[in-house]
Design a protein around this motif. Structure first.
Motif, PDB file in Angstrom:
ATOM      1  N   THR A 184      62.530   3.973 101.573  1.00 30.90           N
ATOM      2  CA  THR A 184      62.468   4.650 102.865  1.00 30.90           C
ATOM      3  C   THR A 184      61.135   4.316 103.553  1.00 30.90           C
ATOM      4  OG1 THR A 184      61.404   6.626 102.016  1.00 30.90           O
ATOM      5  CG2 THR A 184      63.827   6.558 101.946  1.00 30.90           C
ATOM      6  N   TYR A 185      61.087   4.673 104.804  1.00 29.16           N
ATOM      7  CA  TYR A 185      59.879   4.441 105.603  1.00 29.16           C
ATOM      8  C   TYR A 185      58.687   5.158 104.980  1.00 29.16           C
ATOM      9  CZ  TYR A 185      56.739   4.504 109.646  1.00 29.16           C
ATOM     10  OH  TYR A 185      55.656   4.383 110.469  1.00 29.16           O
ATOM     11  N   GLN A 186      58.834   6.393 104.564  1.00 34.52           N
ATOM     12  CA  GLN A 186      57.748   7.170 103.978  1.00 34.52           C
ATOM     13  C   GLN A 186      57.273   6.551 102.654  1.00 34.52           C
ATOM     14  OE1 GLN A 186      56.054   9.607 105.386  1.00 34.52           O
ATOM     15  NE2 GLN A 186      57.330   9.411 107.195  1.00 34.52           N
ATOM     16  N   GLU A 187      58.202   6.052 101.869  1.00 33.00           N
ATOM     17  CA  GLU A 187      57.823   5.412 100.610  1.00 33.00           C
ATOM     18  C   GLU A 187      57.017   4.135 100.864  1.00 33.00           C
ATOM     19  OE1 GLU A 187      61.635   6.806  97.865  1.00 33.00           O
ATOM     20  OE2 GLU A 187      61.668   4.852  98.850  1.00 33.00           O
ATOM     21  N   LEU A 188      57.456   3.385 101.861  1.00 29.57           N
ATOM     22  CA  LEU A 188      56.739   2.165 102.203  1.00 29.57           C
ATOM     23  C   LEU A 188      55.334   2.468 102.718  1.00 29.57           C
ATOM     24  CD1 LEU A 188      59.592   0.097 103.898  1.00 29.57           C
ATOM     25  CD2 LEU A 188      58.530  -0.306 101.671  1.00 29.57           C
ATOM     26  N   LEU A 189      55.195   3.528 103.520  1.00 23.01           N
ATOM     27  CA  LEU A 189      53.867   3.923 104.000  1.00 23.01           C
ATOM     28  C   LEU A 189      52.964   4.334 102.841  1.00 23.01           C
ATOM     29  CD1 LEU A 189      54.575   5.945 107.275  1.00 23.01           C
ATOM     30  CD2 LEU A 189      53.535   3.689 107.067  1.00 23.01           C
ATOM     31  N   ALA A 190      53.516   5.044 101.873  1.00 19.36           N
ATOM     32  CA  ALA A 190      52.748   5.446 100.704  1.00 19.36           C
ATOM     33  C   ALA A 190      52.312   4.222  99.903  1.00 19.36           C
ATOM     34  CB  ALA A 190      53.564   6.394  99.838  1.00 19.36           C
ATOM     35  N   GLN A 191      53.203   3.244  99.760  1.00 18.04           N
ATOM     36  CA  GLN A 191      52.871   2.004  99.058  1.00 18.04           C
ATOM     37  C   GLN A 191      51.770   1.243  99.805  1.00 18.04           C
ATOM     38  OE1 GLN A 191      56.459  -0.277  98.555  1.00 18.04           O
ATOM     39  NE2 GLN A 191      57.385   1.207  97.128  1.00 18.04           N
ATOM     40  N   LYS A 192      51.897   1.257 101.116  1.00 16.61           N
ATOM     41  CA  LYS A 192      50.900   0.568 101.950  1.00 16.61           C
ATOM     42  C   LYS A 192      49.522   1.213 101.754  1.00 16.61           C
ATOM     43  CE  LYS A 192      49.620  -0.331 106.729  1.00 16.61           C
ATOM     44  NZ  LYS A 192      49.847   0.009 108.118  1.00 16.61           N
ATOM     45  N   ALA A 193      49.452   2.542 101.783  1.00 21.91           N
ATOM     46  CA  ALA A 193      48.187   3.248 101.607  1.00 21.91           C
ATOM     47  C   ALA A 193      47.602   2.960 100.227  1.00 21.91           C
ATOM     48  CB  ALA A 193      48.394   4.748 101.802  1.00 21.91           C
ATOM     49  N   ASP A 194      48.456   2.947  99.204  1.00 17.70           N
ATOM     50  CA  ASP A 194      47.999   2.662  97.846  1.00 17.70           C
ATOM     51  C   ASP A 194      47.468   1.233  97.755  1.00 17.70           C
ATOM     52  OD1 ASP A 194      47.664   3.309  95.075  1.00 17.70           O
ATOM     53  OD2 ASP A 194      49.401   2.013  94.674  1.00 17.70           O
ATOM     54  N   LEU A 195      48.161   0.302  98.373  1.00 16.64           N
ATOM     55  CA  LEU A 195      47.743  -1.101  98.363  1.00 16.64           C
ATOM     56  C   LEU A 195      46.414  -1.281  99.089  1.00 16.64           C
ATOM     57  CD1 LEU A 195      49.686  -3.287  97.121  1.00 16.64           C
ATOM     58  CD2 LEU A 195      49.741  -4.212  99.421  1.00 16.64           C
ATOM     59  N   GLU A 196      46.220  -0.585 100.226  1.00 17.30           N
ATOM     60  CA  GLU A 196      44.965  -0.684 100.975  1.00 17.30           C
ATOM     61  C   GLU A 196      43.797  -0.162 100.142  1.00 17.30           C
ATOM     62  OE1 GLU A 196      45.818   1.315 104.653  1.00 17.30           O
ATOM     63  OE2 GLU A 196      46.701  -0.485 105.545  1.00 17.30           O
ATOM     64  N   LYS A 197      44.031   0.905  99.364  1.00 19.79           N
ATOM     65  CA  LYS A 197      42.988   1.431  98.475  1.00 19.79           C
ATOM     66  C   LYS A 197      42.643   0.402  97.397  1.00 19.79           C
ATOM     67  CE  LYS A 197      44.123   6.323  99.013  1.00 19.79           C
ATOM     68  NZ  LYS A 197      44.679   7.517  98.350  1.00 19.79           N
ATOM     69  N   LYS A 198      43.665  -0.237  96.829  1.00 23.02           N
ATOM     70  CA  LYS A 198      43.428  -1.252  95.806  1.00 23.02           C
ATOM     71  C   LYS A 198      42.686  -2.452  96.384  1.00 23.02           C
ATOM     72  CE  LYS A 198      47.343  -0.089  92.840  1.00 23.02           C
ATOM     73  NZ  LYS A 198      48.630  -0.519  92.294  1.00 23.02           N
ATOM     74  N   ILE A 199      43.052  -2.849  97.603  1.00 25.31           N
ATOM     75  CA  ILE A 199      42.387  -3.977  98.268  1.00 25.31           C
ATOM     76  C   ILE A 199      40.909  -3.670  98.474  1.00 25.31           C
ATOM     77  CG2 ILE A 199      42.215  -5.233 100.471  1.00 25.31           C
ATOM     78  CD1 ILE A 199      45.302  -5.078 100.614  1.00 25.31           C
ATOM     79  N   GLU A 200      40.612  -2.484  98.985  1.00 25.80           N
ATOM     80  CA  GLU A 200      39.227  -2.089  99.234  1.00 25.80           C
ATOM     81  C   GLU A 200      38.439  -2.013  97.933  1.00 25.80           C
ATOM     82  OE1 GLU A 200      35.870  -1.378 101.332  1.00 25.80           O
ATOM     83  OE2 GLU A 200      37.797  -2.027 102.110  1.00 25.80           O
ATOM     84  N   SER A 201      39.048  -1.484  96.900  1.00 28.07           N
ATOM     85  CA  SER A 201      38.390  -1.387  95.600  1.00 28.07           C
ATOM     86  C   SER A 201      38.087  -2.778  95.039  1.00 28.07           C
ATOM     87  CB  SER A 201      39.272  -0.601  94.629  1.00 28.07           C
ATOM     88  OG  SER A 201      38.704  -0.588  93.351  1.00 28.07           O
ATOM     89  N   ALA A 202      39.031  -3.694  95.142  1.00 28.64           N
ATOM     90  CA  ALA A 202      38.841  -5.058  94.661  1.00 28.64           C
ATOM     91  C   ALA A 202      37.749  -5.763  95.465  1.00 28.64           C
ATOM     92  CB  ALA A 202      40.153  -5.838  94.746  1.00 28.64           C
ATOM     93  N   ARG A 203      37.726  -5.534  96.760  1.00 26.16           N
ATOM     94  CA  ARG A 203      36.711  -6.148  97.622  1.00 26.16           C
ATOM     95  C   ARG A 203      35.317  -5.659  97.237  1.00 26.16           C
ATOM     96  NH1 ARG A 203      33.813  -5.221 102.196  1.00 26.16           N
ATOM     97  NH2 ARG A 203      33.553  -6.941 103.652  1.00 26.16           N
ATOM     98  N   LYS A 204      35.167  -4.356  97.040  1.00 30.20           N
ATOM     99  CA  LYS A 204      33.865  -3.796  96.661  1.00 30.20           C
ATOM    100  C   LYS A 204      33.408  -4.353  95.318  1.00 30.20           C
ATOM    101  CE  LYS A 204      34.060   0.554  99.219  1.00 30.20           C
ATOM    102  NZ  LYS A 204      34.121   2.016  99.117  1.00 30.20           N
ATOM    103  N   GLN A 205      34.336  -4.470  94.374  1.00 27.87           N
ATOM    104  CA  GLN A 205      33.994  -4.992  93.046  1.00 27.87           C
ATOM    105  C   GLN A 205      33.559  -6.447  93.133  1.00 27.87           C
ATOM    106  OE1 GLN A 205      33.658  -3.284  90.126  1.00 27.87           O
ATOM    107  NE2 GLN A 205      32.771  -5.210  89.443  1.00 27.87           N
ATOM    108  N   GLU A 206      34.279  -7.261  93.901  1.00 26.73           N
ATOM    109  CA  GLU A 206      33.930  -8.669  94.039  1.00 26.73           C
ATOM    110  C   GLU A 206      32.587  -8.844  94.741  1.00 26.73           C
ATOM    111  OE1 GLU A 206      37.096 -11.031  95.652  1.00 26.73           O
ATOM    112  OE2 GLU A 206      38.496 -10.402  94.093  1.00 26.73           O
ATOM    113  N   LEU A 207      32.313  -8.011  95.757  1.00 23.35           N
ATOM    114  CA  LEU A 207      31.015  -8.070  96.426  1.00 23.35           C
ATOM    115  C   LEU A 207      29.891  -7.692  95.474  1.00 23.35           C
ATOM    116  CD1 LEU A 207      31.731  -6.576  99.978  1.00 23.35           C
ATOM    117  CD2 LEU A 207      31.126  -8.925  99.416  1.00 23.35           C
ATOM    118  N   ALA A 208      30.097  -6.649  94.696  1.00 25.60           N
ATOM    119  CA  ALA A 208      29.075  -6.230  93.734  1.00 25.60           C
ATOM    120  C   ALA A 208      28.816  -7.337  92.711  1.00 25.60           C
ATOM    121  CB  ALA A 208      29.513  -4.948  93.031  1.00 25.60           C
TER     122      ALA A 208
END
Length: 102
Positions: free
Chosen positions: A3-27
């Motif tokens: 559903t649309y809501q499930e996809l939005l939740a997946q998107k939010a989770d993915l954005e958090k993972k992306i940001e976390s990976a970016r911070k780790q790689e920068l560090a």
């Protein structure tokens, strides 16, 4: 199908993972750069960067008082840079800069 809501939740989770990976790689990159700088005795200045400790000019961009005036038109010149045409003409006609001084 999700559903649309499930996809939005997946998107939010993915954005958090992306940001976390970016911070780790920068560090990791910063740690590697610091290690290399220590190994070779390099400073930020050696890399061509700004150190932040340099003296900043307080006169840059400030106005300068005029030193010379054209008596006929009232035009002025600070004495810096290329001479204006009226100064060149006055000098060519035999006047001196002292005569044009304010």
């Amino acid at each position: 199908m999700a559903t649309y809501q499930e996809l939005l939740a997946q998107k939010a989770d993915l954005e958090k993972k992306i940001e976390s990976a970016r911070k780790q790689e920068l560090a990791d990159a910063i740690a590697q750069i610091r290690s290399l700088m220590a190994q070779y005795g390099l400073t930020v200045a050696d890399l061509g960067g700004k150190t932040g400790g340099g003296k900043v000019s307080t006169t840059k961009g400030s106005k300068v008082a005029p030193k010379y005036r054209n008596g006929a038109t009232g035009e002025t010149w600070t004495g810096r840079g290329r001479q204006p045409k009226w100064v060149e003409q006055a000098l060519a006609s035999g006047k001196s800069l002292e005569e044009l001084a304010i």
